[in-house]
Design a protein around this motif. Structure first.
Motif, PDB file in Angstrom:
ATOM      1  N   THR A  18       0.835  -1.217  -0.023  1.00  0.00           N
ATOM      2  CA  THR A  18      -0.013  -0.306   0.087  1.00  0.00           C
ATOM      3  C   THR A  18       0.913   1.289  -0.069  1.00  0.00           C
ATOM      4  OG1 THR A  18      -0.009  -0.093   2.550  1.00  0.00           O
ATOM      5  CG2 THR A  18      -1.754  -1.142   1.229  1.00  0.00           C
ATOM      6  N   GLN A  21       6.183   2.619  -2.774  1.00  0.00           N
ATOM      7  CA  GLN A  21       7.465   1.639  -3.485  1.00  0.00           C
ATOM      8  C   GLN A  21       6.614   0.273  -3.788  1.00  0.00           C
ATOM      9  OE1 GLN A  21       9.994   2.552  -4.674  1.00  0.00           O
ATOM     10  NE2 GLN A  21      11.497   0.834  -4.749  1.00  0.00           N
ATOM     11  N   SER A  40      -1.086  -5.836   3.338  1.00  0.00           N
ATOM     12  CA  SER A  40      -1.110  -4.670   4.215  1.00  0.00           C
ATOM     13  C   SER A  40      -1.199  -5.271   5.528  1.00  0.00           C
ATOM     14  CB  SER A  40      -2.226  -3.834   3.796  1.00  0.00           C
ATOM     15  OG  SER A  40      -2.744  -3.031   4.801  1.00  0.00           O
ATOM     16  N   ARG A  41      -1.244  -4.361   6.511  1.00  0.00           N
ATOM     17  CA  ARG A  41      -1.446  -4.990   7.767  1.00  0.00           C
ATOM     18  C   ARG A  41      -2.910  -5.274   8.083  1.00  0.00           C
ATOM     19  NH1 ARG A  41       1.967  -0.351  10.975  1.00  0.00           N
ATOM     20  NH2 ARG A  41       1.485   0.796   8.956  1.00  0.00           N
ATOM     21  N   LYS A  45      -7.377  -2.513   3.828  1.00  0.00           N
ATOM     22  CA  LYS A  45      -6.407  -1.512   3.189  1.00  0.00           C
ATOM     23  C   LYS A  45      -5.642  -2.204   2.037  1.00  0.00           C
ATOM     24  CE  LYS A  45      -2.948   1.841   4.538  1.00  0.00           C
ATOM     25  NZ  LYS A  45      -1.942   2.167   5.654  1.00  0.00           N
ATOM     26  N   VAL A  83       8.398  -3.019   3.382  1.00  0.00           N
ATOM     27  CA  VAL A  83       8.021  -1.996   4.469  1.00  0.00           C
ATOM     28  C   VAL A  83       9.115  -1.213   5.139  1.00  0.00           C
ATOM     29  CG1 VAL A  83       6.208  -4.067   5.073  1.00  0.00           C
ATOM     30  CG2 VAL A  83       8.454  -4.061   6.078  1.00  0.00           C
ATOM     31  N   HIS A 146      16.388  -2.247  -4.304  1.00  0.00           N
ATOM     32  CA  HIS A 146      16.649  -1.061  -3.209  1.00  0.00           C
ATOM     33  C   HIS A 146      17.027   0.367  -3.564  1.00  0.00           C
ATOM     34  CE1 HIS A 146      18.488  -4.894  -1.633  1.00  0.00           C
ATOM     35  NE2 HIS A 146      17.875  -4.472  -0.612  1.00  0.00           N
ATOM     36  N   ALA A 150      10.576   5.161  -6.238  1.00  0.00           N
ATOM     37  CA  ALA A 150       8.942   5.133  -5.988  1.00  0.00           C
ATOM     38  C   ALA A 150       8.243   5.858  -7.221  1.00  0.00           C
ATOM     39  CB  ALA A 150       8.450   5.177  -4.714  1.00  0.00           C
TER      40      ALA A 150
END
Ligand code: NAP
Length: 227
Positions: A18, A21, A40-41, A45, A83, A146, A150
């Motif tokens: 969400t 990136q 997502s957590r 969402k 994350v 890395h 984004a």
């Protein structure tokens, strides 16, 4: 572009899908025709972010769905961890079972920011990638994505991203797979960058890129020459 043979029939899950990136990477993989699950957590969402991305992409792309991070981990054949560093270890510890046997792609940069700008944090295990492998003993962890911006990934006007993606890992089949995954993004080339023990400096390099971005008002990437 045709999906490389190594990725055919594979679903890509994005934990933290969400955020900018995760959304950006998911957008590019779906645009290439790969099925993508945004984690997502909270399930709501994840589903909302997926519905928004699917609507923005329209037809003719890979299916975009959303879930909680556990559901996304179960659904994905290749699972990206996107994350913040702050929640990294805790999240992975909670997903050991779901991620067992899978290729897990760690995209996390352990960075700090102060008045002088961005800087690399010291990580006990050496790097976020090595921490992930230390936690996920039953998974194959690869470090990648890395240093890719984004902003570029998320911008539908950007049709080609002029960058290499350094791919780090100890298992050749897994690093080859992730190089193939990077290369489905137009303009991007996946380049092997060494074993997991070399991930720290690639994660840390993002601090240099952010510093350059601030000075030059850019979204810088890296290119490895002569290969
Ligand atoms: N932004 C960039 O240009 C860029 C470039 C290269 C690499 N990266 C790396 O990619 C990662 C994500 O960057 P981002 O800018 O997308 O970050 P972000 O927006 O801060 O976080 C991404 C998502 O992670 C989830 N999250 C937040 N805190 C969490 C926690 N404590 N535990 C578990 N999940 C949490 C949130 O999703 P839910 O609330 O839905 O759970 C959030 O939407 C970072 O590690 C960064 O270093 C970023």
């Amino acid at each position: 572009m045709t999906i490389p043979e190594s990725l055919q029939g594979k679903t890509i899950a994005v934990l933290g899908g969400t955020g900018p990136q995760g959304r950006g990477l998911a957008r590019r993989f779906a645009a290439a025709g790969l099925p993508v699950v945004l984690g997502s957590r909270t399930e709501e969402k994840g589903a909302a972010a997926a519905a928004e991305l699917a609507a923005a992409l329209g037809d003719g792309v890979g299916a975009v769905t959303g879930s909680d991070n556990a559901g996304a981990s179960t659904a994905g054949d290749v699972v990206l961890v996107v994350v913040p560093w702050d929640g990294h270890k805790e999240l992975l510890e909670s997903l050991r079972t779901e991620l067992a046997g899978k290729v897990v792609v760690d995209c996390v940069n352990p960075l700090g920011f102060d008045k002088q700008g961005p800087f690399a944090l010291k990580v006990e295990e050496g790097s976020a990638t090595e921490q992930a492998q230390a936690v996920l003993t039953e998974s194959t962890v690869v470090g990648a994505f890395h240093n890719v911006s984004a902003v570029k990934l998320e911008d539908p006007e950007v049709t080609s991203i002029d960058t290499d993606v350094l791919v780090l890992g100890d298992e050749r089949e897994a690093t080859d797979l992730v190089q193939d995954l990077a290369s489905v993004i137009p303009g991007v080339r996946g380049v092997y960058g060494g074993r997991r023990r070399n991930a720290h400096q690639v994660e840390a390099l993002t601090a240099n890129l952010i510093a350059a971005n601030r000075r030059y008002k850019a979204h810088a990437g890296v290119r490895i020459t002569d290969i």
